[in-house]
Design a protein around this motif. Structure first.
Motif, mmCIF file in Angstrom:
data_model
loop_
_atom_site.group_PDB
_atom_site.id
_atom_site.type_symbol
_atom_site.label_atom_id
_atom_site.label_comp_id
_atom_site.label_asym_id
_atom_site.label_seq_id
_atom_site.Cartn_x
_atom_site.Cartn_y
_atom_site.Cartn_z
ATOM 1 N N MET A 64 0.843 -1.188 0.000
ATOM 2 C CA MET A 64 0.000 0.000 0.000
ATOM 3 C C MET A 64 0.876 1.235 0.000
ATOM 4 O O MET A 64 1.989 1.202 0.520
ATOM 5 N N THR A 65 0.361 2.303 -0.553
ATOM 6 C CA THR A 65 1.071 3.570 -0.477
ATOM 7 C C THR A 65 0.945 4.120 0.944
ATOM 8 O O THR A 65 0.126 3.656 1.735
ATOM 9 N N ILE A 66 1.754 5.111 1.251
ATOM 10 C CA ILE A 66 1.686 5.730 2.575
ATOM 11 C C ILE A 66 0.295 6.299 2.819
ATOM 12 O O ILE A 66 -0.278 6.137 3.894
ATOM 13 N N ASN A 67 -0.284 6.927 1.802
ATOM 14 C CA ASN A 67 -1.619 7.519 1.967
ATOM 15 C C ASN A 67 -2.685 6.463 2.231
ATOM 16 O O ASN A 67 -3.559 6.649 3.059
ATOM 17 N N LYS A 68 -2.629 5.327 1.512
ATOM 18 C CA LYS A 68 -3.637 4.281 1.691
ATOM 19 C C LYS A 68 -3.496 3.598 3.050
ATOM 20 O O LYS A 68 -4.447 3.074 3.591
ATOM 21 N N SER A 69 -2.296 3.589 3.628
ATOM 22 C CA SER A 69 -2.075 2.888 4.889
ATOM 23 C C SER A 69 -2.498 3.694 6.107
ATOM 24 O O SER A 69 -2.613 3.152 7.197
ATOM 25 N N GLN A 70 -2.755 4.981 5.953
ATOM 26 C CA GLN A 70 -3.173 5.797 7.089
ATOM 27 C C GLN A 70 -4.495 5.299 7.642
ATOM 28 O O GLN A 70 -5.443 5.057 6.907
ATOM 29 N N GLY A 71 -4.541 5.123 8.937
ATOM 30 C CA GLY A 71 -5.765 4.669 9.594
ATOM 31 C C GLY A 71 -5.944 3.163 9.601
ATOM 32 O O GLY A 71 -6.934 2.668 10.131
ATOM 33 N N GLN A 72 -5.021 2.404 9.050
ATOM 34 C CA GLN A 72 -5.124 0.944 9.033
ATOM 35 C C GLN A 72 -4.586 0.376 10.349
ATOM 36 O O GLN A 72 -3.602 0.863 10.891
ATOM 37 N N SER A 73 -5.218 -0.651 10.866
ATOM 38 C CA SER A 73 -4.729 -1.383 12.021
ATOM 39 C C SER A 73 -4.246 -2.730 11.514
ATOM 40 O O SER A 73 -5.023 -3.508 10.969
ATOM 41 N N LEU A 74 -2.967 -3.004 11.672
ATOM 42 C CA LEU A 74 -2.377 -4.225 11.144
ATOM 43 C C LEU A 74 -1.772 -5.050 12.275
ATOM 44 O O LEU A 74 -1.171 -4.510 13.189
ATOM 45 N N GLU A 75 -1.928 -6.373 12.189
ATOM 46 C CA GLU A 75 -1.300 -7.260 13.158
ATOM 47 C C GLU A 75 0.176 -7.422 12.841
ATOM 48 O O GLU A 75 1.010 -7.500 13.733
ATOM 49 N N VAL A 76 0.520 -7.491 11.547
ATOM 50 C CA VAL A 76 1.897 -7.640 11.100
ATOM 51 C C VAL A 76 2.119 -6.649 9.972
ATOM 52 O O VAL A 76 1.257 -6.467 9.118
ATOM 53 N N CYS A 77 3.274 -6.021 9.959
ATOM 54 C CA CYS A 77 3.561 -5.027 8.927
ATOM 55 C C CYS A 77 5.033 -5.101 8.556
ATOM 56 O O CYS A 77 5.890 -5.251 9.424
ATOM 57 N N GLY A 78 5.345 -5.015 7.276
ATOM 58 C CA GLY A 78 6.736 -4.972 6.811
ATOM 59 C C GLY A 78 7.008 -3.650 6.126
ATOM 60 O O GLY A 78 6.172 -3.149 5.375
ATOM 61 N N ILE A 79 8.164 -3.070 6.408
ATOM 62 C CA ILE A 79 8.530 -1.790 5.814
ATOM 63 C C ILE A 79 9.896 -1.935 5.167
ATOM 64 O O ILE A 79 10.853 -2.393 5.796
ATOM 65 N N ASN A 80 9.994 -1.551 3.894
ATOM 66 C CA ASN A 80 11.257 -1.582 3.167
ATOM 67 C C ASN A 80 11.913 -0.220 3.324
ATOM 68 O O ASN A 80 11.455 0.764 2.759
ATOM 69 N N LEU A 81 12.996 -0.146 4.085
ATOM 70 C CA LEU A 81 13.703 1.117 4.319
ATOM 71 C C LEU A 81 14.950 1.247 3.460
ATOM 72 O O LEU A 81 15.801 2.097 3.725
ATOM 73 N N GLU A 82 15.046 0.418 2.417
ATOM 74 C CA GLU A 82 16.210 0.463 1.532
ATOM 75 C C GLU A 82 16.293 1.804 0.805
ATOM 76 O O GLU A 82 17.367 2.323 0.558
ATOM 77 N N PHE A 83 15.135 2.366 0.451
ATOM 78 C CA PHE A 83 15.068 3.652 -0.238
ATOM 79 C C PHE A 83 14.251 4.615 0.603
ATOM 80 O O PHE A 83 13.312 4.219 1.278
ATOM 81 N N PRO A 84 14.569 5.911 0.563
ATOM 82 C CA PRO A 84 13.760 6.879 1.304
ATOM 83 C C PRO A 84 12.321 6.894 0.795
ATOM 84 O O PRO A 84 12.091 6.840 -0.402
ATOM 85 N N SER A 85 11.353 6.963 1.712
ATOM 86 C CA SER A 85 9.947 6.927 1.305
ATOM 87 C C SER A 85 9.375 8.319 1.068
ATOM 88 O O SER A 85 8.403 8.468 0.366
ATOM 89 N N LEU A 86 9.956 9.327 1.665
ATOM 90 C CA LEU A 86 9.462 10.684 1.507
ATOM 91 C C LEU A 86 10.565 11.559 0.910
ATOM 92 O O LEU A 86 11.712 11.482 1.317
ATOM 93 N N ALA A 87 10.193 12.380 -0.053
ATOM 94 C CA ALA A 87 11.175 13.277 -0.682
ATOM 95 C C ALA A 87 11.527 14.419 0.275
ATOM 96 O O ALA A 87 10.695 14.891 1.023
ATOM 97 N N ASN A 88 12.775 14.812 0.241
ATOM 98 C CA ASN A 88 13.225 15.917 1.108
ATOM 99 C C ASN A 88 12.967 17.239 0.460
ATOM 100 O O ASN A 88 13.038 17.504 -0.630
#
Length: 128
Positions: free
Chosen positions: A104-128
């Motif tokens: 899911m995109t960051i916008n779609k994931s807002q407000g979601q309650s998840l039991e398990v979640c994986g995040i790929n931090l290999e690349f920056p998710s937000l532009a500076n």
């Protein structure tokens, strides 16, 4: 949508377009796949961002809601006309308003309650 413009664009080109908010031309689903709704078709049950698990694939999709107030309810999802005006011409497709929900995109994931979640931090998710 304009019948006079049909001859200007080959079918292969139109089928290859990846338009925002519209599922791909060739949507490959299997029973058990997790999908996300792209349109509101039966509020409040079937709203944009509702996640579902596929149960049967026919002329309609039979699915089970996996999150939220209606968790565990079975629903039917019909094909609906989806129109995009993001191009120099209008395109209309009769499709299921779902997309595979591997991520899911960051916008779609807002407000979601998840039991398990994986995040790929290999690349920056937000532009500076």
């Amino acid at each position: 949508m304009n019948q006079n413009e049909i001859v200007n664009y080959p079918t292969e080109f139109l089928n290859s377009l990846e338009l925002p908010g519209i599922p791909p031309h060739n949507l490959q689903l299997r029973v058990g796949s997790v999908v996300i709704m792209l349109r509101n078709i039966n509020q409040p049950r079937l709203c944009n961002e509702t996640r579902l698990a596929e149960k049967k694939l026919m002329n309609v999709i039979e699915a089970n809601i996996i999150r939220g107030k209606y968790k565990g309810k079975d629903v039917l999802i019909p094909r609906i006309p989806m129109i995009s005006t993001d191009l120099p011409f209008d395109i209309k497709r009769l499709q299921f308003p779902v997309r595979l929900a591997f991520a899911m995109t960051i916008n779609k994931s807002q407000g979601q309650s998840l039991e398990v979640c994986g995040i790929n931090l290999e690349f920056p998710s937000l532009a500076n």
